[in-house]
Motif scaffolding. Sequence first.
Motif: not given
Lengths: 295, 308
Positions: B91, B94, B97, B258, B284
Amino acid sequence: MVSLADPILRMRRRKARKGQGADIIQKIAMVMAVLLAAAAIFAPLLTPFDPLGQSLLARLRPPLGFERYAAGHLAGTDELGRDVLSRSLHGLRLTLALAFAGAVIGLVVGGTLGLVAGLRRGWVEDGIMALVDMQIAIPFTLVALLVLALMGSSLTVLVFVLGIAGWEQYARIVRGEVRRIAAMPYLDAARTAGAGPLYTAWRHVLPNLVSPLVVQFTLALSNIVILESTLSFLGLGVQPPQPSLGSMVGLGRDYMPTAPWIVLTPALLIVLLTFTVQILGDWLRDRADVRLRER
Amino acid sequence: MIAYLLRLAVKAVVTLFAIVTVTFVATRLSGNPIDTFLGEGLTAEGRQALIDYFELDRSLWHQYIAYLRGVLSGEFGLSFVDRRPVTAVVLERLWPSGQLLLASVALTVVVSVTLGVLAAVYRRSWIGSAVMVVAFAGYAVPSFILAIVMVLTFSYWLNWLPVVGNDTWRHFIMPTIAMSGVLIAALTRFTRNAMLDVLGQDFIRTARAKGLGELRVVLKHGLGNASITVISVIGLQIAGLAAAGSVVVESIFSWPGVGQMLVNAAILRDYPVLQFGVIAVAVAVVAINTLTDIAYALADPRIRLARA
């Protein structure tokens, strides 16, 4: 039904064939392809140095034409005194061998599944096409990372991963072509004339599949070269000390400020290779598809 | 429309289920995970404790069901390296990225739409050919080589840009360009072909016939209609390409995202992190694909009515 005697169609065909001649870039690409293939096949004969042979007295020497050039090492030496050119050509050989093996596996797996999906309708087809959709939805680099991390980066696993990388394209093409051909009147005609299923498959279906598959094989080859060198660059593909173009760039990264030739020689070869193969692939595709030539 | 949405939902769930299963099978195919991942220096009692904890002596079915139950309740285990829950590890990576992704997609859209429209309008002149050469080069040059050449030129040789990290806007320049190379190549081709299709339609002739300026014809009537295709390509193709690209680009520029984490986890064999990372990225990508499908159906009645 269009008659082949139709003068307009005949004229168009002649025009189309005229457009099939290769332009200068495509001709250069063909020559490059021959040179690269020869360099890969004859790498052990062409290279005066052992790609693994270290020479601690001639470490990090620059290529021909620079100060401190070490005699014979045309493209310089790396941090262990290994000849960069010899390593690059052996790397090229390995990269091409892996790419061919991977593309053949993809062709066999994807082609077979596509054939089955095209011939057998119903849940078999649905299942195979669902697999194709899944393969498209998942970014393949991630699957490759997972598999290589878990199963280890042996050449066997790597070839398997590279082979699985593009199977869905073959499956889609073969299924589509088989369905298209199955609806053609000449297949009915052949059956009426008493041709068996094997004869029709060999005489009428297979010849139609050859050109789209050759095109796809060529384009897949360049994709696999990129995937293999990317994985090797990340340290997950071909393992040291065995040289591959990607791993040479990856390992040479640490010496870039002082010895950029270690990285640049294999990088240049990768780009030459992908450009050559893609230009040939585009050329083959344009030849195979009349519709594209209009644009 | 409802039937179409249901179809999309089923497809998304089946794809996610397949990904979750693939990660399970991949981890179990490689033999006993304990031997593979923890290796030497493990006492017999320690080994037995771990086998009991992960229920490795139970049947594969039992393990698979337990694994699915864990996935559904958000339990993905601890990182071998960090000793923290893998969800927390992923997390916090994230956002970096996401930033890089947004910057790359923004650059890609601006460059590709401009180049694609130019290539379609001037397809018979040198401008069209030049654009197609650029698009071609983007496909043929792997992103890691683009990144390496940029680092050599702009960092080591000219000393203009930093290589490592994501602190300032100057850190964004090279990673964004390296990520965008392939994306621009793909999107430019799609934009050009979509524009060529639209510019050949009857209403374009009508627009010209009623005296509209060429710029207005191309941008409003041409690009306006081509944009549906372009947006769907961004959602369907660019998401997957970007996920693959971030793995390479982030690890070259030590970008704390990530992608870099996945490569490190693969090299260190931190398999819980790898497993959850792959699942997270796949979720995703599938989510973006599905949302694109929905948006596409909303925009185009032919789709939602044809399949319903």
